[in-house]
Design a protein around this motif. Structure first.
Motif, PDB file in Angstrom:
ATOM      1  N   SER A 223       5.551  -7.571  -3.239  1.00 49.34           N
ATOM      2  CA  SER A 223       5.770  -8.296  -1.986  1.00 49.34           C
ATOM      3  C   SER A 223       6.876  -7.660  -1.151  1.00 49.34           C
ATOM      4  CB  SER A 223       6.140  -9.756  -2.276  1.00 49.34           C
ATOM      5  OG  SER A 223       7.357  -9.826  -3.011  1.00 49.34           O
ATOM      6  N   VAL A 224       7.640  -6.758  -1.750  1.00 51.83           N
ATOM      7  CA  VAL A 224       8.793  -6.154  -1.081  1.00 51.83           C
ATOM      8  C   VAL A 224       8.397  -4.795  -0.522  1.00 51.83           C
ATOM      9  CG1 VAL A 224      11.182  -5.406  -1.343  1.00 51.83           C
ATOM     10  CG2 VAL A 224      10.340  -7.369  -2.653  1.00 51.83           C
ATOM     11  N   THR A 225       8.424  -4.654   0.780  1.00 50.86           N
ATOM     12  CA  THR A 225       7.941  -3.436   1.427  1.00 50.86           C
ATOM     13  C   THR A 225       8.694  -2.200   0.954  1.00 50.86           C
ATOM     14  OG1 THR A 225       7.381  -4.761   3.371  1.00 50.86           O
ATOM     15  CG2 THR A 225       7.443  -2.375   3.656  1.00 50.86           C
ATOM     16  N   VAL A 226      10.018  -2.297   0.854  1.00 51.86           N
ATOM     17  CA  VAL A 226      10.804  -1.118   0.480  1.00 51.86           C
ATOM     18  C   VAL A 226      10.630  -0.741  -0.985  1.00 51.86           C
ATOM     19  CG1 VAL A 226      12.519  -1.484   2.283  1.00 51.86           C
ATOM     20  CG2 VAL A 226      12.841  -2.556   0.052  1.00 51.86           C
ATOM     21  N   ALA A 227      10.046  -1.636  -1.796  1.00 49.35           N
ATOM     22  CA  ALA A 227       9.835  -1.319  -3.210  1.00 49.35           C
ATOM     23  C   ALA A 227       8.626  -0.410  -3.410  1.00 49.35           C
ATOM     24  CB  ALA A 227       9.661  -2.600  -4.019  1.00 49.35           C
TER      25      ALA A 227
END
Length: 308
Positions: A223-227
């Motif tokens: 859910s985390v774009t930068v991940a």
């Protein structure tokens, strides 16, 4: 309820001791000031002034009334000064919402400039991953402005602030990383670090894949774009993400698409932005998306190779 003008006239008469001088002070006429005082006396049902040969004096009731009238006039002036200060970024508060991946790449430099130029303005930042939540917070007046990629424009006032490139992030030894630039068709069947349903970027990418007729294989979701690019660099697959999600010192490879693939970033408000919000949006438009130098160097190098 007495009018503000009547209270203003009472204060001016008390300060000058003359209806004529009060009219000059207020850029009005003597009959107009007299009319306002008479209306105030009707409202209070008592005389507020005593006419004398050399002007007027306040009665006991007038002395009591003028103290409250003065506070009311001063409060109104303070309200105007405060509102003007906010409009000129000399005070007030800004409640900002932002897609999580844009905080560092787009907002951070602008927020830094605002803290230096407009220290009296209080800023509250809320990072978001779900577009529907962001739009709900705008509708409920919990946020003044939200910065989002490609939001719907039919229910809100939308201002374009930047354009952002979509890139491929991959391990350095991945076959797709050996190419200078990729076509979206190259992603067909590729192992993809994708996004969960609560991240609107996932649905947006799926629509792009469907239009191009390609089907990457989602091997995992976050859910985390930068991940996503970090997971891809760790060897779990490849990630398709906005360049803002790729941080400085990224350990993997970053490759552009050909033709260039972009998304539009918008500032969303419930109606036309007020002066303070409009100033902030202008700052976003001037600054644009900041790309880490190491990432930009990769993209520039590959663009040069692809153009040869």
């Amino acid at each position: 309820m007495p009018s503000f003008r009547a209270l203003e006239c009472l204060v001016a008469v008390a300060d000058t001791g003359s209806i004529t001088q009060a009219a000059l002070l207020l850029h009005s006429s003597q009959p107009a000031v007299s009319h306002q005082i008479a209306s105030l006396e009707r409202e209070t049902r008592t005389a507020l002034l005593r006419r004398e040969a050399r002007g007027v004096r306040l009665t006991a009731a007038g002395r009591v009334a003028v103290a409250d009238a003065r506070r009311a006039v001063e409060a109104a002036s303070a309200a105007v000064r405060s509102a003007r200060a906010v409009g000129e970024a000399g005070g007030g508060s800004l409640r900002i919402g932002c897609a999580q991946s844009l905080t560092v790449a787009l907002l951070a430099p602008v927020l830094r400039d605002w803290r230096r130029r407009h220290p009296e303005v209080t800023i509250a930042l809320r990072e978001l991953t779900v577009m529907d939540e962001a739009l709900r917070l705008i509708e409920s007046d919990e946020l003044d402005v939200v910065v989002l990629p490609d939001p719907p424009s039919d229910r809100f006032h939308v201002t374009a602030v930047a354009e952002e490139e979509i890139v491929l992030a991959a391990p350095t030894d991945h076959p797709l990383a050996q190419r200078a630039a990729l076509r979206i068709q190259d992603l067909d069947g590729a192992p993809l670090v994708h996004f969960t349903a609560d991240n609107a970027l996932g649905a947006w990418l799926d629509q792009s894949f469907a239009r191009a007729g390609v089907q990457p294989e989602a091997v995992m979701r976050t859910s985390v774009t930068v991940a996503a690019p970090q997971l891809a660099a760790a060897g779990l697959g490849v990630a398709v993400c906005p360049v803002s999600a790729v941080t400085a010192g990224f350990p993997g490879a970053v490759r552009p698409f050909s033709p260039r693939w972009t998304r539009h970033l918008m500032a969303v408000t419930s109606a036309g932005p007020d002066p303070l919000v409009a100033r902030f949006i202008s700052g976003l438009r001037r600054r644009g998306v900041r790309v880490p130098r190491s990432v930009q160097t990769q993209l520039d190098a590959e663009a040069g190779v692809a153009g040869e």
